[in-house]
Scaffold this motif. Structure first.
Motif: not given
Length: 817
Positions: A47-49, A80, A85, A541, A545-546, A580-582
């Motif tokens: 996945k890419f969120y 992505k 993804y 989810w 991711d960003w 939030y990871a990033k």
């Protein structure tokens, strides 16, 4: 997702001058019909969120600054998606708030109707830009199905003691007639309307964000945030380590201060307390100048916290006549002043002043004739406050048992002495204040609390959520500053869920920041009516991711949403500590005059006009090509034409495409280099240099020729930036698939390096010819190849070569006589 049907059936735009209106309308319809950008609930795929801050749908609509963030993350999301993804790229509306309510009051339109109209306009504008949002997950903070869960989160905070009511001095906007959080007061005025902000005492709902202060700092180590975002968060939370110290007074009671520099206690020559400090009225009959003190307090109440603490403002205050403090380290009596630069909301509302080593204290001491004692050696003229005592190697003087120690050693020594004497202790302090959560307005989430004379504040049972807003005839705040809901007696009067007796509903509503503090979670499962979000969706989810957003929200929304998320983690609702990871941030797009775009300045550029004239692809390219994404950049109506020409060059190149299913030798290296560069640049928000690389590739194709395989790779690489024109050209090549769902090109690292190179050949320092050589070839091969060249042969004919100079991959020079 609907099955693909052949593209040819939809018709191909005729090949002549590029008609962006026809092409863009066509492909936006196809993407919608085929649900190309819907994120399926397939939890087996990677996945890419990607997330952008959802907008407040104002009546003015978008200006060209808004799409900068949306387009940058759209490019990443599209890439992505092409890499396989499962991409979640959602959009919604942060729609409660003052501007809508004020417009409704002025124009006698219900705020819900205003919101509906504004959302429709914003949505059409966003769709016209070709952004790949998953509109099936659209949310709106004013939808009762959404704010049911905002209210649910509030109830959990209340049950855990993190939501509480308190009488306090608050920031009051004189125009909006509502309470503002400290973060909503900018340069002493209301962030929203620019009107004067004064201080008032009101009973307010508060959220105890301060209980999470240290975790909000510590967990920044676990996320990929740009450094300036981390720095702003840490500075706003404002952690400091020092000591709390008790100063006795001549009245026998105690004033407690917090100081980061307990080593300077011997230099404390006066104290200052806040105008709101309760000791003032306690000592009223002892103060011969109590009326002067009260008058000063009234004057301070008309100022915001910002105005009161501004460093360069004139120092004002009143000495308390009748009560003095006693410095605990030397038993000296020292004067007490009341001054507005000390706030009741920070520390203890009282400070010790060390004028020899603090600029503000020194200025105050000079104005009011207070003693100045140097206690850290280094100031040649202490009257000029030349030494600020921040260097840990400074040596203590005039400080009794601390004399001769460095600052670094003196601080713990003084804390130990205070603890031994029972008059102080080590303390960690934060500038962060608890979040003022009440608003005396109509257009916000109702707070699901009732007040019962017998039971106190009682939470509404969860099965009664959502508590919806009643219809009202007037949205005007009441004359006493209460919410318009206070006049709705049929709605206000209710029964206590606890004892069944008469009770009244809370009439304050939540601030606009409430709905935006958890919205990213609802996108994961937006139609769930049983819970905030399913466990399966959260597990799959989370985290985002960003996340990209404005720097102006770093100390507001970003801090608040991290706090709510951590609370939800603590009670087992979400699976990650951080939401939030990033986190990245973008610079503003300024008007052509270099100033911030605003209606009052007359420099707002409407994106509708740009799309109409040049097309969405041109606008997307220009917004990404305008400069460094993190920095502000002025709009240029001239430069955008260059991006339109680039779109047309891609379009016109179609006519030159030859057959071929493999890269040619002339183009192979640059294609692999471009695939690598564009991919890496998208991930690093360097879209301007990615576009420059695409422009170079197009130039190469015009110069060296292009075959079908090469052109298809170009279209794939350009698709995230200019999706409409590339989709049309993909179809014109005979494909019946959607290019946006094709596979992203893959580069071969070994082929990103040139296999051969063309270098110059000089004879006695003068260029005679150029030859093509293998990269890094042996010196003898380079010389032999040069001597085989006809022009070089003629230049050295009949002469002796006395020396050969070969600079690998650069130049060959033959010295002859």
């Amino acid at each position: 997702m609907k099955p693909c049907r052949p593209m040819k059936a939809l018709g191909v735009i005729p090949l002549n001058k590029y008609d962006h209106k026809a092409v863009e309308a066509k492909w936006q319809q196809i993407w919608d019909e085929k649900e190309c950008f819907v994120a399926p609930n397939d939890y087996t795929k990677p996945k890419f969120y990607a997330l952008v801050e959802f907008p407040y749908p104002s009546g003015m609509g978008l200006h060209v600054g808004h799409p900068r963030s949306y387009t940058a993350l759209d490019i990443a999301a599209r890439k992505k998606r092409m890499q396989g993804y499962n991409v979640l790229y959602p959009m919604g509306w942060d729609a409660f708030g003052l501007p809508t309510e004020n417009f409704a009051i002025k124009n006698h339109i219900h705020p819900a109707e205003v919101t509906k109209n504004n959302v429709a306009r914003f949505k059409s504008q966003l769709k016209s830009l070709g952004l790949s949002f998953d509109w099936s997950r659209e949310i709106n903070t004013t939808d009762p199905n959404y704010y049911k869960w905002t209210q649910w989160i509030f109830l959990q905070l209340f049950k855990k003691g993190l939501a509480y009511k308190k009488e306090m001095a608050v920031n009051w906007c004189t125009s909006c007639k509502c309470v503002l959080a400290n973060e909503e007061v900018v340069n002493g005025v209301c962030e929203r309307c620019g009107s004067e902000v004064v201080r008032k005492t009101k009973s307010q709902w508060m959220l105890a964000i301060t209980k999470y202060a240290q975790r909000l700092i510590d967990d920044l180590d676990d996320v990929d945030y740009i450094e300036r975002v981390k720095t702003q968060q840490k500075n706003w939370i404002g952690r400091s380590t020092g000591a709390e110290v008790d100063f006795k007074t001549t009245e026998g009671d105690t004033l407690t201060v917090y100081t980061t520099r307990p080593d300077t206690l011997f230099g404390a020559t006066y104290m200052v307390i806040s105008p709101e400090h309760p000791a003032i009225e306690k000592w009223a009959d002892k103060l011969s100048n109590i009326e002067d003190v009260r008058a000063y307090r009234e004057e301070a109440a008309r100022k915001s916290d910002f105005e009161r603490t501004e460093l360069n403002k004139d120092k004002t205050g009143v000495r308390l006549e009748g009560v003095r403090a006693i410095n605990p380290v030397n038993d000296k009596e020292i004067p007490i002043f009341v001054s507005d630069y000390v706030l009741m909301s920070y520390g203890t509302g009282a400070i010790m002043a060390v004028p020899a080593h603090d600029d503000r204290d020194w200025e105050f001491a000079k104005k009011f004739g207070c003693e100045i004692i140097e206690v850290v050696a280094g100031g040649e003229d202490v009257q000029k406050a030349a030494f600020t005592a921040k260097d840990e190697t400074g040596i203590l003087v005039h400080s009794g048992f601390l004399d001769g120690k460095t600052v670094k050693d003196a601080i713990p020594a003084m804390i130990a002495w205070l603890e031994e004497k029972g008059i102080g202790h080590q303390k960690v302090n934060y500038k962060l204040r608890d979040w003022v959560f009440s608003r005396q307005r109509y257009w916000g989430e109702p707070i699901p609390i009732v007040h019962c004379e017998k039971c106190g504040f009682v939470p509404l049972p969860e099965d009664q959520l959502p508590l919806t807003l009643p219809e009202v005839d007037s949205y005007e705040p009441t004359e006493n500053g209460e919410s318009p809901l206070a006049k709705m007696t049929d709605w206000v009067n209710t029964t206590c869920p606890c004892c069944g007796g008469p009770a009244k509903r809370e009439t304050d509503t939540m601030p606009q920041w409430a709905g935006s503090s958890w919205y990213f979670l609802r996108y994961m499962d937006p139609h769930n009516d049983k819970e905030l979000c399913s466990k399966e969706a959260l597990e799959y989810w989370s985290p985002v991711d960003w996340y990209n957003g404005g720097m102006e929200h770093t100390t507001l929304h970003l801090l608040y949403s991290r706090f709510w998320h951590k609370f939800l983690y603590d009670i087992g609702v979400v699976p990650t500590k951080e939401p939030y990871a990033k986190r990245t941030s973008h610079g503003m797009i300024l008007g052509e005059n270099g100033e911030k775009m605003s209606k009052s300045r007359g420099n707002v550029v409407n994106p509708d006009e740009i799309v109409e004239t040049y097309g969405a692809d041109t606008m997307r390219l220009y917004e990404m090509f305008i400069g460094d994404f993190e920095k502000a950049a002025p709009w240029s109506s001239t430069s955008i034409k260059g991006c339109r020409r680039f779109v047309e060059r891609i379009w016109n190149l179609y006519e030159q495409v030859k057959d071929g299913d493999a890269y040619t030798e002339e183009n192979e290296t640059i294609i692999h280099k471009t695939i690598k560069k564009v991919g890496e640049d998208i991930e690093n928000l360097k879209n301007n240099t990615a576009i420059a690389a695409l422009m170079s590739l197009v130039n190469q194709f015009y110069d060296k020729g292009v075959n079908r395989a090469e052109y298809e790779t170009l279209l794939k690489l350009a698709n995230p930036f200019a999706p409409h024109v590339t989709e049309e050209l993909w179809q014109m090549l005979g494909h019946d698939t959607v290019l946006s769902l094709e596979s992203w090109p893959v580069f071969d690292e070994s082929k990103t390096v040139e296999s051969s190179i063309e270098i110059g050949v000089q004879v006695n320092g003068k260029l005679k010819s150029t030859v093509k050589l293998p990269m890094d070839c042996e010196q003898q091969l380079a010389i032999d190849t040069a001597l085989a060249d006809e022009k070089v042969k003629n230049a050295v004919a009949g002469k002796n070569i006395v020396k050969t100079i070969v600079v690998k991959n650069k130049i060959i020079n033959l010295v002859v006589k």
